[in-house]
Motif scaffolding. Structure first.
Motif, PDB file in Angstrom:
ATOM      1  N   UNK A  92       0.829  -1.210   0.000  1.00 18.00           N
ATOM      2  CA  UNK A  92       0.000   0.000   0.000  1.00 18.00           C
ATOM      3  C   UNK A  92       0.861   1.257   0.000  1.00 18.00           C
ATOM      4  N   UNK A  93       1.920   1.242   0.799  1.00 19.31           N
ATOM      5  CA  UNK A  93       2.809   2.394   0.833  1.00 19.31           C
ATOM      6  C   UNK A  93       3.501   2.586  -0.519  1.00 19.31           C
ATOM      7  N   UNK A  94       3.865   1.509  -1.155  1.00 22.40           N
ATOM      8  CA  UNK A  94       4.519   1.620  -2.460  1.00 22.40           C
ATOM      9  C   UNK A  94       3.578   2.250  -3.492  1.00 22.40           C
ATOM     10  N   UNK A  95       2.298   1.967  -3.376  1.00 22.83           N
ATOM     11  CA  UNK A  95       1.314   2.587  -4.270  1.00 22.83           C
ATOM     12  C   UNK A  95       1.216   4.085  -3.977  1.00 22.83           C
ATOM     13  N   UNK A  96       1.199   4.432  -2.692  1.00 19.55           N
ATOM     14  CA  UNK A  96       1.069   5.835  -2.293  1.00 19.55           C
ATOM     15  C   UNK A  96       2.203   6.695  -2.836  1.00 19.55           C
ATOM     16  N   UNK A  97       3.418   6.166  -2.844  1.00 17.88           N
ATOM     17  CA  UNK A  97       4.560   6.969  -3.291  1.00 17.88           C
ATOM     18  C   UNK A  97       4.860   6.769  -4.777  1.00 17.88           C
ATOM     19  N   UNK A 131       9.887   5.655   7.660  1.00 19.71           N
ATOM     20  CA  UNK A 131      11.113   5.975   6.939  1.00 19.71           C
ATOM     21  C   UNK A 131      11.758   4.765   6.263  1.00 19.71           C
ATOM     22  N   UNK A 132      12.046   3.726   7.018  1.00 17.39           N
ATOM     23  CA  UNK A 132      12.778   2.615   6.427  1.00 17.39           C
ATOM     24  C   UNK A 132      11.940   1.923   5.356  1.00 17.39           C
ATOM     25  N   UNK A 133      10.628   1.869   5.548  1.00 16.39           N
ATOM     26  CA  UNK A 133       9.766   1.254   4.544  1.00 16.39           C
ATOM     27  C   UNK A 133       9.958   1.926   3.193  1.00 16.39           C
ATOM     28  N   UNK A 134      10.022   3.251   3.180  1.00 18.10           N
ATOM     29  CA  UNK A 134      10.207   3.961   1.915  1.00 18.10           C
ATOM     30  C   UNK A 134      11.552   3.623   1.282  1.00 18.10           C
TER      31      UNK A 134
END
Length: 572
Positions: free
Chosen positions: A187-192, A505-508
């Motif tokens: 989901x975070x990868x989609x957001x960014x 942070x680290x996830x990004x």
């Protein structure tokens, strides 16, 4: 009591997520194989679940938010009955229909016994809670070799998305995929705007996955847990395109035992990764200093005895056929990572002559390392959690006996003397580091925690970087958050995904690395590549104004070099 609460919290948080995941229901719409899962108008009746097509089979998963999840897909023959304690076997082509909307059982968990003497008698009750909580929420079974795939809902078989593959941690004794929400990363990868696919797998642990001994070596069945992981990576190469993934863009990622696993996959086949991955991420783990598989003979012999196989003419065959409850009992009473011997684990990867053909650190020295970009980091206080069982050690003489008995049985007296000079009897120098005279649970607690953490975690990371940073792109991090946690500080496991997901942070950085083999992207401060002339690391700290900074990676340089050399001479 606070110490026990800290340890318990690490398991509770993961278990709560697993319970929540297992009870969710789909609420988005389904796609056909080449139709985007979002951004499409449906007319008439809308499908209700995602589907993937492998061989001659249909796999129906579940939608959660912006992700499509295919959970509990079998990737190997069940390692049960005559396949127990044997190499994993691939499945024949899939046929029929598979409902894959929930996680499969975890592999059998070793019962944890928390250290005694920490308070007024809660140990037994808390131990029961900790060891049953994971099993009650996720269940475990010998039939456990399943894989999970989480994709953006927009993925199609032609998407060609990069893939990040997660190896869970747990000291090679506990753990499973159900406690990690890979959907948050997707989901975070989609957001960014940098979509990725997340994959995780269950692999055999404890005695079923890492049985040592000469019998195991002769049968060529060492490191079965690593063999399971390797087979799952081959499964990904064969099938990930059906989910929208690009098999040429796979990054392997793990924490603790999972990070050690990642490092070892970089070392097998003299560093030939066989096209299975192109990048590696290691959180709290590296090329662990282990030796020959026969170093663990005592644990094989004890398991055989406790499983009532000691009178059998073929003890290995007896272990394969003994009723599972009896084998599970023998596993449960074997030393776990809260045992008195600490990080000298009973069940862990060792050199078996087939999968691992040389000690990991020897492989690094010889350049037998997969030449792929890597991220590697540690929690600052890796050794604290694993030193809670040695509080009765009262002085330097006792500590010398302790190290000789467990972690360094073949070390010479002068080598032990040097070790104790590098790690003096000084609370100010102990672990949790940089906490002054605080957190000294016992007379030698902080000293033992420093030694254990450096030999097993910090030393291997620094050793790996020292020998590889000139050859392959590398990035380092240090996790210092949670320093105010009583007695354990910035403890091992604090850098796992469930922690970083909330901080973000680290996830990004991991998403960018998976996409581009470089952790730097549109967000976050610039993470410098590791340079041996001026080594820098990304530091995650408690400061509310500067939660992430770039700092020097030169702490305890002489001590870490010494323990690395000592480990070369005397692997576990």
């Amino acid at each position: 009591m606070r110490v026990i609460h800290v340890a318990l919290a690490l398991f509770v948080r993961q278990a709560v997520f697993a319970l929540a995941t297992s009870t969710r229901r789909p609420f988005v719409v389904q796609q056909k194989s080449n139709t985007p899962l979002v951004g499409t108008k449906f007319y008439g009746s809308a499908p209700s679940a995602p589907q993937a097509y492998l061989d001659n089979a249909t796999f129906t998963g579940i939608y959660i938010g912006r992700t499509a999840r295919f959970l509990g897909i079998p990737y190997a023959q069940p390692p049960t009955c005559n396949r127990r304690l044997r190499l994993p076997e691939p499945l024949p082509p899939y046929e029929g229909h598979y409902d894959v909307h929930k996680f499969g059982p975890s592999c059998p968990q070793q019962r944890l016994i928390l250290p005694i003497g920490l308070n007024t008698g809660l140990e037994k009750d808390v131990s029961s809670i900790v060891t049953s909580l994971y099993e009650d929420v996720t269940t475990d079974s010998e039939d456990c070799l399943t894989i999970n795939v989480v994709t953006p809902v927009s993925a199609t078989p032609s998407s060609g998305l990069p893939v990040v593959v997660w190896f869970f941690g747990g000291g090679f004794e506990i753990g499973g995929t159900a406690t990690y929400d890979g959907g948050v990363i997707v989901s975070r990868s989609i957001e960014i705007g940098e979509p990725v696919i997340f994959v995780s797998m269950n692999y055999r642990i404890s005695a079923l996955g890492f049985l040592p001994g000469k019998e195991v070596k002769e049968a060529k069945i060492g490191n079965l847990g690593l063999q399971d992981q390797r087979l799952s990576l081959k499964w990904i190469q064969k099938y990930i395109s059906a989910f929208g993934g690009d098999p040429s863009k796979v990054t392997i990622w793990g924490e603790s035992a999972g990070a050690i696993s990642v490092a070892l996959h970089m070392l097998v086949n003299q560093g030939d990764q066989q096209g299975l991955f192109r990048g590696a991420i290691m959180q709290s783990g590296g090329p662990i200093p282990v030796g020959d598989i026969e170093h663990g003979q005592q644990y094989y012999d004890a398991l055989v005895k406790n499983a009532a196989c000691d009178n059998s003419p073929d003890t290995l065959e007896c272990l394969r056929n003994v009723p599972f409850p009896r084998l599970k009992y023998a596993m449960d009473i074997s030393p776990n990572f809260f045992a008195y011997q600490g990080l000298t684990l009973a069940w862990l990867p060792r050199v078996d002559g087939v999968f691992l053909t040389e000690p990991p650190q020897y492989a690094v020295l010889r350049g037998h390392v997969a030449n792929v970009p890597m991220i590697t980091g540690n929690c600052d206080d890796e050794g604290s959690l694993f030193s809670l069982s040695s509080l009765n050690i009262s002085g330097t003489d006792d500590l010398r006996v302790y190290m000789k008995s467990f972690m360094l049985p073949s070390a010479a007296p002068n080598e032990l003397d040097l070790l104790l000079q590098y790690y003096p009897d000084n609370q100010l120098a102990g672990c949790p580091f940089d906490t002054g005279i605080r957190n000294e649970l016992g007379p030698q607690f902080k000293r033992i925690a420093a030694i254990q953490g450096d030999i097993v975690f910090h030393g291997p990371r620094r050793f790996f970087l020292t020998h590889q940073a000139r050859k392959q792109s590398s990035w380092a991090f240090i996790h210092k958050r949670g320093k105010d946690t009583p007695f354990v500080g910035a403890v091992s496991t604090r850098d796992r995904p469930s922690e970083f997901v909330w901080w973000g942070e680290l996830a990004d950085y991991i998403i960018y690395f998976t996409r581009n083999l470089n952790p730097n992207g549109k967000l976050g401060i610039k993470w410098p590549q590791y340079n041996l002339r001026n080594p820098k690391a990304l530091i995650f700290q408690d400061d509310p104004f500067f939660p992430v900074i770039v700092g020097d990676d030169n702490y305890r340089a002489n001590s870490l070099e010494f323990v690395a050399n000592l480990s070369l001479l005397h692997p576990i």
